[in-house]
Structure formats: C-alpha cells, structure tokens
Design an enzyme around this catalytic site. Structure first.
Site, mmCIF file in Angstrom:
data_model
loop_
_atom_site.group_PDB
_atom_site.id
_atom_site.type_symbol
_atom_site.label_atom_id
_atom_site.label_comp_id
_atom_site.label_asym_id
_atom_site.label_seq_id
_atom_site.Cartn_x
_atom_site.Cartn_y
_atom_site.Cartn_z
ATOM 1 N N CYS A 135 -7.387 9.237 18.950
ATOM 2 C CA CYS A 135 -7.139 10.449 18.169
ATOM 3 C C CYS A 135 -8.205 11.476 18.509
ATOM 4 O O CYS A 135 -9.390 11.136 18.621
ATOM 5 C CB CYS A 135 -7.171 10.126 16.669
ATOM 6 S SG CYS A 135 -6.908 11.555 15.604
ATOM 7 N N HIS B 271 -0.803 12.373 10.170
ATOM 8 C CA HIS B 271 -1.873 13.356 9.948
ATOM 9 C C HIS B 271 -1.550 14.287 8.778
ATOM 10 O O HIS B 271 -2.439 14.677 8.013
ATOM 11 C CB HIS B 271 -2.086 14.222 11.195
ATOM 12 C CG HIS B 271 -3.136 13.719 12.127
ATOM 13 N ND1 HIS B 271 -4.436 13.456 11.741
ATOM 14 C CD2 HIS B 271 -3.095 13.448 13.462
ATOM 15 C CE1 HIS B 271 -5.140 13.041 12.785
ATOM 16 N NE2 HIS B 271 -4.348 13.023 13.834
ATOM 17 N N HIS C 109 2.222 9.277 14.690
ATOM 18 C CA HIS C 109 0.791 9.602 14.598
ATOM 19 C C HIS C 109 0.603 11.000 14.012
ATOM 20 O O HIS C 109 -0.222 11.202 13.109
ATOM 21 C CB HIS C 109 0.173 9.501 15.997
ATOM 22 C CG HIS C 109 -1.281 9.803 16.070
ATOM 23 N ND1 HIS C 109 -2.231 8.857 16.412
ATOM 24 C CD2 HIS C 109 -1.982 10.952 15.872
ATOM 25 C CE1 HIS C 109 -3.438 9.410 16.403
ATOM 26 N NE2 HIS C 109 -3.305 10.689 16.092
ATOM 27 N N GLU C 110 1.363 11.964 14.524
ATOM 28 C CA GLU C 110 1.185 13.345 14.064
ATOM 29 C C GLU C 110 1.719 13.545 12.643
ATOM 30 O O GLU C 110 1.110 14.269 11.848
ATOM 31 C CB GLU C 110 1.853 14.324 15.036
ATOM 32 C CG GLU C 110 1.292 14.293 16.451
ATOM 33 C CD GLU C 110 -0.222 14.447 16.511
ATOM 34 O OE1 GLU C 110 -0.806 15.147 15.649
ATOM 35 O OE2 GLU C 110 -0.828 13.855 17.415
#
Length: 224
Positions: free
Chosen positions: A131, A177, A173-174
C-alpha cells in the site's frame, strides 16, 4: 465486516476547502501514511460536495499522484480527503509467470465513486499486497477471487461490473480505503515483510516459500 470505523468528522464545507487547497497548490500532494485519521475513518459519500469541475480536477490529480508513486490505485483519503473516490489503473508489464498465477491482466483507468463490492462465489486468493500509505511493507492478504462492484461514474451514472483475479484485489483494496480499512487489517501478520526482505527471500509468483519460512496460514483474517 464486523469492524466499525468512525465516520469522517469533516463537514462538506471543510471537505470542499481541503480539495480546493490541493487543487490550487500547484504541486503533487504527498500520500498520507498510516496514522493519519483520514485513513481510519469512513469517507463521506460523494454526492455533490464538489462541482463537476472540481471533481474532474481532483480525479486527474489523483491519477497523476498514482502514476508518480507509482501504484495501481489511489483513494482520496490517501490525500487526506475523506470522500468516497478512488482511481485505479494497471498497465504495468509484469513477469508472465507471476501474471498467470495471480490472474493479473491490464486494467484501464477508471474513477470509482461510492464503490461497494460483493464477493461472487467462495473462492479466495492469497498473495502479497502492499500500500502506498504503508511505505516499505508487504503482507499476504486472502481476498475473494471474484467480486461484483457497484459504483457511480464521475458523470453520476450507476455502474455494476464484475472483477476477478488481480483486478478484483485492486478494487477491494481501494474500496476498503474508503471505509477506514487498511490491508494490514486483513493480512496474515506473520507474513509482514519489508520490501527489502521480500525481494531477497520471498519474491516469487506465489506465497509457498514465505508461508513455510514465516509460518502463517493463507485463509481470510476476521476483522476485529
């Protein structure tokens, strides 16, 4: 998800002002690192806080920061902006063996507003993941192999799209966030490696050598 990150404490006006500061700075902003509150709070839904021009300029700025890093995705909280906006793009040339094992194929540039993903099927894939907000580290994360992503495009239209393989990992993953979740929350922490140690010892298409050498499992990790 059983975790419950707090909502962002910034008002719409404060978010607008923060975006305008970034856009008027004239330089690429730094990527904020773990410990910054924007990474640990739920970002506000993107629903008109920014004018169309501001939104377009922010997306372009995020694209530039992602390319400069370089990375395959960037979420607005990584620039300290608690809005549910992420950009993704994967056009890198990668080792064919690794690409085949990881099911990694080129991904065109996309901007995702208010994304939500739902796993499709039960198959999981475990690979090392890094990351831009945790510089110098990687760890193994098990993620659904295939997901349905629902999001808004910058023009406001609703989109549903299936992603699989490495592309599914990127969008998960995004999206994480934007909900205050970092990949280390889902990682096998015994696999945590510095980039240098990973390159020296565990850099292979899969994770078998690292799993044996570091003593971790490869199933999904329950969030606290």
């Amino acid at each position: 998800m059983s975790h419950n990150p707090p909502e962002t404490t910034l008002s719409d006006e404060q978010i607008r002002e923060a975006v305008e500061r970034l856009l008027s700075a004239g330089t690429l902003p730094p990527i904020v690192q773990a410990g910054h509150p924007a990474l640990r709070q739920r970002a506000a839904a993107c629903d008109g806080q920014l004018s169309p021009d501001q939104l377009d300029r922010l997306i372009e700025l995020m694209r530039q920061v992602m390319h400069e890093a370089p990375g395959v995705g960037l979420a607005a909280p990584q620039l300290g902006i608690p809005l549910q906006i992420a950009v993704i793009e994967d056009q890198y040339d990668v080792d064919p063996e690794a690409a085949a094992l990881r099911k990694r194929s080129p991904l065109e540039f996309m901007a995702l507003l208010n994304p939500r993903y739902t796993p499709l099927g039960t198959e999981q894939a475990s690979f090392y993941e890094g990351c831009l907000s945790l510089n110098g580290l990687q760890a193994v994360v098990a993620r659904p192999e295939k997901v349905l992503l629902e999001f808004h495009a910058p023009d406001g239209s609703r989109v549903q799209r299936e992603f699989s393989g490495w592309q599914a990992r990127i969008v998960q993953h995004e999206t994480d966030h934007l909900n205050g979740v970092l990949y280390v929350d889902r990682a096998q922490l015994r696999s945590l490696s510095s980039n240098a140690e990973y390159a020296a010892r565990w850099a292979e298409p899969g994770i078998g050598k690292a799993r044996e050498g570091l003593g971790f499992g490869d199933g999904p990790v329950a969030l606290p």
